[in-house]
Write a protein that holds these residues in place. Structure first.
Motif: not given
Length: 672
Positions: A248-251, A255-257, A274-275, A284-286
């Motif tokens: 899960y994204l932290v930051g 600057l996307e949500k 990844a989404e 990169t995440a995938r």
């Protein structure tokens, strides 16, 4: 003796004459320089990418350590202050000042709060514009969570909202601190009733005997992390983002949500890296997700690379671990293409070799140019004439040119193509002019229609709300309410209207009521008063708002007398048997709160004790009379005629002295 006949040499095509010599020279030049540049490029790019990514990762980690340590430092200070008796958890005003001061001292803190074991709560948060608000839940707030705005001195200024059913003891940040019994980070969660993700540093507050008093909490919004990442320069198009090990994204520096908002439930759902909507972050995440077993074991800097959309990406992964509950990964991604500018030495060698090849190409070009210069010059002159006409808005005149078809095969084909192009341009130019005229006409018609609709919308809004309130509502869609120290309120009711309505056709009844209230509306506009509403056969009007009016009491009195006079013309026109109808009016002067609430079917309304008393004056009056309170009487007694009614019982107020308004005193001409 044999004779050998040499066959005629075929005419060379322009393609062979121009392409073969240049191709030979350029191939030799770039073949030599390409091999030299390729040998050094890989080494230079790898070294530079590694240095940049390590530097950026270290800077992020250093800054994040500061960010993450500050909330726990604030909690430690607050718990020590409570244990040493410097502040009391029961003194809400003192806690407000204390937390307001702390937010000034710690600019990276977004929210500081304390939840008590008895259910009390005090918190101070910082808005994006730097202003500070208080959240308070205590006996003094009737166990409701009140949100207050503050001024630049930390004083409460305006109550923004008040909500029920808030209990700090069931919030994630409180439960995790109580369970751990020591400083701990909460899971990332959404603010209660808002649309922001935070991670909370929490610490239990215990008395000297070890009993739990509450939990001290200090929040760090993920938006601040993204804003910091967005300030970093990582090559030309490089990016960085922070993820939890679960993905899960932290930051993110884009600057996307990092979450999706559920508008209906006012809840937030976090986004997997990844989404992500950003392609570089997503790819990169995938890639990292496919190396899940490897990622779970990362405990130091690690450098990877992969290909996304036929483009090589360098990835630096650095763990960000806090034993109090943080286990994140700092990911720095830089495209290989960003480092092409770093190999200037190879570029200089390439340019030098290219210039040598160019000199040789120029010599050969001079020889071939003699064969083709004149026909090409004619084509150039025709093209220049067309271009000049386009710049001077006379292209239609210049498009009538036609060039001569040359005998050289390639130039002949070029001339024919050029003539065809001119013909096509001529046709297109004419069609474009016609289309432009049609589009301009459509734009004018559509603009006029939009302006007309806008004017109609403005008129409809002004029929519902006062103009100052309508302007304020369009600028700010929050609830609009303001306290007015003194206004005069009038309530009127048609006496005898109910039995009359039983004997009249509904259409005639509404027509009669519309005729009466239209007269009242004209009187309100005449005296610059604000009509509030009508309920059945009752009519409410107020003077002194939304804009101040010094003579609001006099204006209401004049309107009341004129309403009485207007009603007399109905006495003879709408008699049913022996019954008729009269108007009963009540007036009061006092303070009110006025505004617009809700998000649908707006209505401008009043609240306050003065409104209730004005309504009691009407309901306790007599038909055909105007009853006023003592406050209104004191404002008007110099210029109006009154008769004291005496004390009467008023619901909720006990005995009140009231007066009958009989008329206006004649004006004395002192000049005679």
């Amino acid at each position: 003796m044999r004779l050998f006949i040499i066959p005629p040499i075929p005419k060379l095509s322009l393609r062979l004459v121009l392409i073969v010599p240049f191709l030979l020279q350029i191939t030799i030049a770039f073949g030599l320089t390409g091999w030299l540049s390729y040998r050094n490029r890989t080494r230079a790019m790898n070294d530079l990418a590694t240095q940049l990514q390590v530097e950026v990762s270290n800077r992020i980690k250093q800054e994040m350590n500061t960010y993450l340590e500050t909330p726990h430092l604030i909690n430690q200070i607050n718990v020590d202050a409570i244990n040493q008796g410097l502040i009391s958890i029961d003194n809400i005003p003192a806690l407000e000042r204390y937390l307001w001061t702390q937010l000034q001292q710690f600019p990276t803190a977004s929210y500081i709060g304390m939840g008590m074991e008895n259910g009390d709560y005090i918190g101070a948060g910082r808005y994006d514009d730097g202003s500070i608000e208080f959240d308070i839940l205590a006996d003094s707030t009737n166990r409701q969570l009140e949100k207050w705005l503050t001024d630049d001195q930390g004083n409460r200024t305006e109550l923004v909202s008040s909500r029920d059913n808030y209990d700090p003891r069931v919030r994630p940040w409180y439960l995790v601190a109580v369970e751990a019994g020591k400083p701990v980070w909460s899971e990332i969660y959404g603010y209660f009733g808002s649309q922001a993700l935070v991670v909370s540093a929490n610490r239990p507050i215990n008395d000297p005997e070890g009993n739990l008093l509450g939990v001290a909490s200090s929040d760090l919004t993920l938006k601040r992390i993204s804003e910091f990442l967005g300030t970093l320069e990582i090559g030309k198009t490089g990016q960085t983002f922070i993820v939890e090990r679960n993905g899960y994204l932290v930051g993110t520096s884009t600057l996307e949500k990092t979450f999706i908002t559920d508008e209906e439930n006012r809840d937030t759902e976090r986004i997997l890296a990844a989404e992500s909507s950003d392609i570089m972050t997503r790819e990169t995440a995938r890639y990292l997700a496919n190396k899940l077993a490897y990622i779970s074991q990362i405990d130091n800097h690690d450098r990877l690379s992969f290909y996304a959309s036929s483009r090589r990406e360098f990835v630096q992964v650095t763990p960000m671990i806090d034993p109090r509950g943080i286990d994140w990964l700092i990911v720095v991604v830089v495209p290989e293409a960003d480092f092409m500018e770093q190999i200037h030495e190879n570029t200089r060698i390439t340019i030098l070799l290219f210039m040598m090849a160019l000199v040789l190409a120029i010599i050969l070009g001079i020889l071939t140019a003699r064969w083709i210069s004149e026909p090409i010059l004619r084509l150039s002159e025709a093209s220049s004439a067309i271009a000049s006409g386009a710049r001077n808005a006379t292209a239609s005149a210049e498009l009538n040119q036609k060039v001569k078809v040359e005998k050289i095969r390639e130039l002949g084909m070029l001339s024919e193509s050029f003539n065809m192009m001119i013909q096509n341009l001529r046709d297109s130019f004419i069609a474009l002019e016609n289309t432009n005229r049609e589009l301009e006409q459509r734009v004018l018609e559509r603009t006029a229609a939009l302006l007309q609709e806008k004017e109609r919308s403005e008129e409809l809004l002004l029929n519902v709300l006062p103009k100052p309130i309508a302007d304020q509502l369009k600028a700010n869609k929050k609830a609009i309410a303001s306290a007015i120290e003194e206004v005069t309120i009038l309530f009127a009711d048609i006496v005898g209207f109910t039995p009359l309505s039983a004997r009249m056709n509904p259409i005639e009844l509404v027509s009669l009521l519309n005729e009466m209230f239209s007269i009242f509306d004209n009187l309100a506009e005449k005296h610059k008063l604000e009509k509030i509403k009508t309920i059945g056969d009752a009519y409410m009007v107020v003077g002194g708002l939304p804009l101040p009016q010094d003579n609001h009491a006099e204006a209401i009195a004049d309107m009341a007398l004129e309403m009485q006079a207007a009603m007399k013309q109905f006495q003879g026109s709408y008699l049913v048997g022996s019954e008729s109808f009269q108007i009963r009016i009540g007036i009061n002067t006092g303070a009110v709160v006025a505004g617009v609430i809700g998000i649908k079917k707006f209505i401008y309304d009043l609240w306050g004790d003065a409104v209730n008393i004005a309504s009691r004056m009407e309901s306790s009056g007599t038909p055909g009379s105007i009853q006023v309170t003592e406050e209104t009487y004191n404002r008007l007694k110099k210029n109006y005629i009154f008769k004291e009614r005496g004390p009467i019982p008023v619901k909720g107020k006990g005995q009140m002295t009231t007066y009958w308004l009989l008329g206006k005193k004649p004006v004395v001409d002192i000049s005679s």
